[in-house]
Enzyme design. Structure first.
Site, short mmCIF file in Angstrom:
data_model
loop_
_atom_site.label_atom_id
_atom_site.label_comp_id
_atom_site.label_asym_id
_atom_site.label_seq_id
_atom_site.Cartn_x
_atom_site.Cartn_y
_atom_site.Cartn_z
CG HIS A 227 7.55 -7.80 0.20
ND1 HIS A 227 6.98 -8.23 1.38
CD2 HIS A 227 8.81 -8.29 0.21
CE1 HIS A 227 7.86 -8.98 2.04
NE2 HIS A 227 8.98 -9.01 1.36
CG ASP B 2 -0.20 0.10 2.55
OD1 ASP B 2 -0.35 -0.77 3.42
OD2 ASP B 2 0.55 1.08 2.73
CG ASN C 169 3.77 -7.27 16.54
OD1 ASN C 169 2.63 -7.64 16.82
ND2 ASN C 169 4.36 -7.58 15.40
N1 APR Z 1 0.01 -2.30 15.63
C1 APR Z 1 1.17 -3.01 15.62
N2 APR Z 1 1.27 -4.26 15.13
C2 APR Z 1 0.14 -4.82 14.64
C3 APR Z 1 -1.10 -4.15 14.61
C4 APR Z 1 -1.13 -2.83 15.13
N3 APR Z 1 -2.26 -2.11 15.15
N4 APR Z 1 -2.03 -4.99 14.07
C5 APR Z 1 -1.39 -6.13 13.75
N5 APR Z 1 -0.09 -6.03 14.10
C6 APR Z 1 0.97 -7.03 13.93
C7 APR Z 1 0.54 -8.46 14.13
O1 APR Z 1 0.67 -8.84 15.49
C8 APR Z 1 1.55 -9.20 13.24
O2 APR Z 1 2.72 -9.54 13.97
O3 APR Z 1 1.38 -6.94 12.58
C9 APR Z 1 1.92 -8.18 12.16
C10 APR Z 1 1.37 -8.53 10.79
O4 APR Z 1 1.99 -9.71 10.38
P1 APR Z 1 1.70 -10.28 8.91
O5 APR Z 1 0.24 -10.30 8.68
O6 APR Z 1 2.50 -11.55 8.80
O7 APR Z 1 2.30 -9.18 7.94
P2 APR Z 1 3.82 -8.94 7.57
O8 APR Z 1 4.73 -9.21 8.71
O9 APR Z 1 3.89 -7.60 6.95
O10 APR Z 1 4.04 -10.06 6.42
C11 APR Z 1 5.27 -9.98 5.72
O11 APR Z 1 4.46 -11.67 4.20
O12 APR Z 1 2.65 -12.48 3.09
C12 APR Z 1 3.83 -11.78 2.93
O13 APR Z 1 4.31 -10.20 1.27
C13 APR Z 1 3.54 -10.40 2.42
O14 APR Z 1 4.67 -8.35 3.01
C14 APR Z 1 4.02 -9.49 3.55
C15 APR Z 1 5.02 -10.37 4.29
#
Ligand code: APR
Length: 234
Positions: A108, A93, A201
């Site tokens: 990514h 995004d 987190n």
């Molecule tokens: N504030 C802080 N952390 C948060 C919040 C928030 N409001 N809401 C969710 N989280 C945390 C969750 O606890 C989790 O650890 O954000 C994290 C999101 O994790 P993922 O969904 O795995 O996303 P991400 O880490 O960005 O994934 C990495 O994986 O699927 C691929 O390409 C995709 O870029 C992505 C990569």
């Protein structure tokens, strides 16, 4: 006092803006199998599914707005004078850009870009893509792909990332599960070069041992006061 700062963001920084994360319940992947919409094999086997998924994702996130965590990064970039503040994001995004963040590295890819698999040119557009889309550069049809790094593809800008990690003295991870390589090695890389590391987190993540400190809670609430604290230390 810190020198250069590197911020690694994941889907969690966009959660309070209304964009679902990938691995939390009701996450982006929950309605789709990753292998159906996020692998290079899926693109070659069924490009229509890929185009439809990312056309819908583009529409879903187009009206989303940055939240206080994004704006706190902009404030830090404007007011911090002890070095550079760079953003390495796993997010496709554009909320960092919408909030006025600069020095943003999308490892990514980006939802507003497509890449021609024939000539390699990148096209920036929020229009839908399909197997009928013609590349405006080489005029070949059906070779456009969302400029999203799929599982099985190489990350973008890794050399630039390594340089940023080797030169930073504070590494901040915001809203990433640490589930995906190589982004989940950036904290230990930065630490190797002497950086302090801190994780924002909702809970401690699987690679929490890479971080000296953890601030638990929603990034939109927890990160702005942290920026205030850093700026007060100058
Ligand atoms: N504030 C802080 N952390 C948060 C919040 C928030 N409001 N809401 C969710 N989280 C945390 C969750 O606890 C989790 O650890 O954000 C994290 C999101 O994790 P993922 O969904 O795995 O996303 P991400 O880490 O960005 O994934 C990495 O994986 O699927 C691929 O390409 C995709 O870029 C992505 C990569």
């Amino acid at each position: 006092m810190y020198g250069n700062i590197v911020i690694l963001s994941g889907a969690g920084i966009s959660a309070e803006s209304g964009i679902p994360t990938f691995r939390d319940c009701n996450g982006l992947w929950n309605n789709h199998k990753v292998e159906d919409v996020a692998t290079i094999q899926a693109y070659y086997q069924n490009p229509k599914v890929i185009h439809n998924f990312y056309n819908q994702l583009r529409k879903d996130i187009e009206d989303k707005k940055p939240n206080p965590a994004h704006f706190a990064i902009t404030r830090l970039q404007h007011e911090y004078k002890n070095g550079t503040v760079s953003v390495i994001t796993q997010n496709v995004d554009l909320l960092h850009e919408k909030a006025g963040n600069v020095n943003v590295v999308h490892i990514h890819g980006q939802i507003d870009q497509s890449v021609c698999m024939n000539c390699g040119k990148i096209i920036t557009s929020l229009e839908d893509t399909s197997v009928e889309t013609v590349c405006p550069f080489c005029h070949i049809q059906g070779k456009m792909k969302p400029n999203i790094v799929f599982f099985g593809e190489n990350l973008l800008s890794l050399n630039q990332v390594q340089k940023l990690l080797s030169e930073c003295r504070l590494f901040i991870a915001i809203g990433t599960s640490g589930a995906v390589y190589p982004a989940n090695t950036f904290a230990s890389n930065a630490k190797y070069y002497g950086a302090d590391t801190i994780e924002f987190n909702l809970h401690e993540t699987i690679n929490h041992y890479d971080f000296d400190n953890h601030i638990v809670g929603p990034a939109g609430q927890m990160f702005p006061p942290y920026v205030e604290k850093i700026l007060k230390q100058i």
